[in-house]
Motif scaffolding. Structure first.
Motif, PDB file in Angstrom:
ATOM      1  N   GLY A 171       0.807  -1.205   0.000  1.00 17.95           N
ATOM      2  CA  GLY A 171       0.000   0.000   0.000  1.00 17.95           C
ATOM      3  C   GLY A 171       0.843   1.259   0.000  1.00 17.95           C
ATOM      4  O   GLY A 171       1.989   1.258  -0.443  1.00 17.95           O
ATOM      5  N   ASP A 222      -4.511   0.732   1.504  1.00 19.04           N
ATOM      6  CA  ASP A 222      -4.311  -0.667   1.150  1.00 19.04           C
ATOM      7  C   ASP A 222      -3.734  -0.755  -0.266  1.00 19.04           C
ATOM      8  O   ASP A 222      -3.501   0.277  -0.921  1.00 19.04           O
ATOM      9  N   ALA A 223      -3.509  -1.960  -0.749  1.00 14.00           N
ATOM     10  CA  ALA A 223      -2.883  -2.158  -2.064  1.00 14.00           C
ATOM     11  C   ALA A 223      -3.733  -1.596  -3.207  1.00 14.00           C
ATOM     12  O   ALA A 223      -3.197  -1.261  -4.260  1.00 14.00           O
ATOM     13  N   GLU A 224      -5.050  -1.462  -3.018  1.00 18.31           N
ATOM     14  CA  GLU A 224      -5.929  -0.912  -4.049  1.00 18.31           C
ATOM     15  C   GLU A 224      -6.048   0.610  -3.954  1.00 18.31           C
ATOM     16  O   GLU A 224      -6.732   1.230  -4.760  1.00 18.31           O
ATOM     17  N   GLY A 225      -5.438   1.223  -2.949  1.00 16.16           N
ATOM     18  CA  GLY A 225      -5.465   2.675  -2.812  1.00 16.16           C
ATOM     19  C   GLY A 225      -6.581   3.218  -1.951  1.00 16.16           C
ATOM     20  O   GLY A 225      -6.808   4.425  -1.914  1.00 16.16           O
ATOM     21  N   HIS A 246     -12.585   6.190   0.416  1.00 16.02           N
ATOM     22  CA  HIS A 246     -11.473   7.135   0.374  1.00 16.02           C
ATOM     23  C   HIS A 246     -11.592   8.121   1.529  1.00 16.02           C
ATOM     24  O   HIS A 246     -12.688   8.413   1.997  1.00 16.02           O
ATOM     25  N   ALA A 302      -5.535   9.272  -5.618  1.00 17.94           N
ATOM     26  CA  ALA A 302      -6.148   8.396  -6.629  1.00 17.94           C
ATOM     27  C   ALA A 302      -6.404   9.106  -7.952  1.00 17.94           C
ATOM     28  O   ALA A 302      -6.446   8.468  -9.013  1.00 17.94           O
TER      29      ALA A 302
END
Length: 188
Positions: free
Chosen positions: A29, A54-57, A103, A111
């Motif tokens: 992340g 996290d790894a997905e933003g 978010h 993002a």
């Protein structure tokens, strides 16, 4: 490797401070912090936003600390194992059901450079306590370089991205415009 961005802040066309954004990308992340100092005519003080993604933003933990006449701390933490989002301000905490990734204000800005939207398209993102709509506007050219533009609602912020970096954020505050403009960037 750490990316560092320095921004100048203006209000009603006058300088009112500076900010420093640090972004550290990791295998699992991102960790980022934005530290800002404000001068009159805005209320003088410091503000610090910190986020862990996290790894997905999406946000795992967000904290806002405001130092002025008094110190205020606001924290939002995603506790997936417990199935809750914990919101704390001062001595009070509330737990809300965790329904979907969301978010925070800083993770949303991070993002934007990676969004694959065409002009006119709108995407909705959940945020603690609500949602934000991001609308892709037509590109503009500034000093021979193309800038992607986004409008964020609520708040009607205008965000410009150039070469994968946030270069300008403008928002109506009271009767005037508050603006953050990129001064320099270090890192990838």
């Amino acid at each position: 490797m750490k990316e560092v961005y320095r921004y100048a802040y203006h209000y009603a066309g006058r300088p009112v401070g500076e900010g420093r954004l640090e972004v550290e990308r990791r295998k699992k992340g991102v960790r980022a912090s934005l530290q800002a100092e404000f001068l009159p005519p805005l209320p003088p003080g410091r503000q610090r936003w910190q986020t862990e993604l996290d790894a997905e933003g999406f946000s795992l933990r967000f904290q806002e600390r405001v130092e002025g006449k008094e110190v205020r701390v606001f924290t939002v933490e995603r506790l997936e194992e417990e199935g809750v989002v914990l919101v704390s301000q001062g001595k009070e905490s509330l737990a809300y059901p965790y329904l979907a990734p969301y978010h925070d204000p800083l993770s949303l800005f991070l993002a934007l450079p990676g969004l694959a939207l065409e002009p006119g398209e709108v995407v909705r993102f959940p945020m603690p306590g609500g949602r934000v709509y991001v609308e892709r506007l037509p590109d503009v050219e500034v000093e021979g370089k193309a800038r992607r533009q986004y409008r964020l609602r609520p708040g009607l912020s205008l965000v410009q991205v150039e070469e994968g970096r946030l270069v300008r954020v403008a928002q109506q505050v009271g009767r005037h415009v508050f603006e953050a403009v990129l001064l320099e960037a270090e890192g990838p």
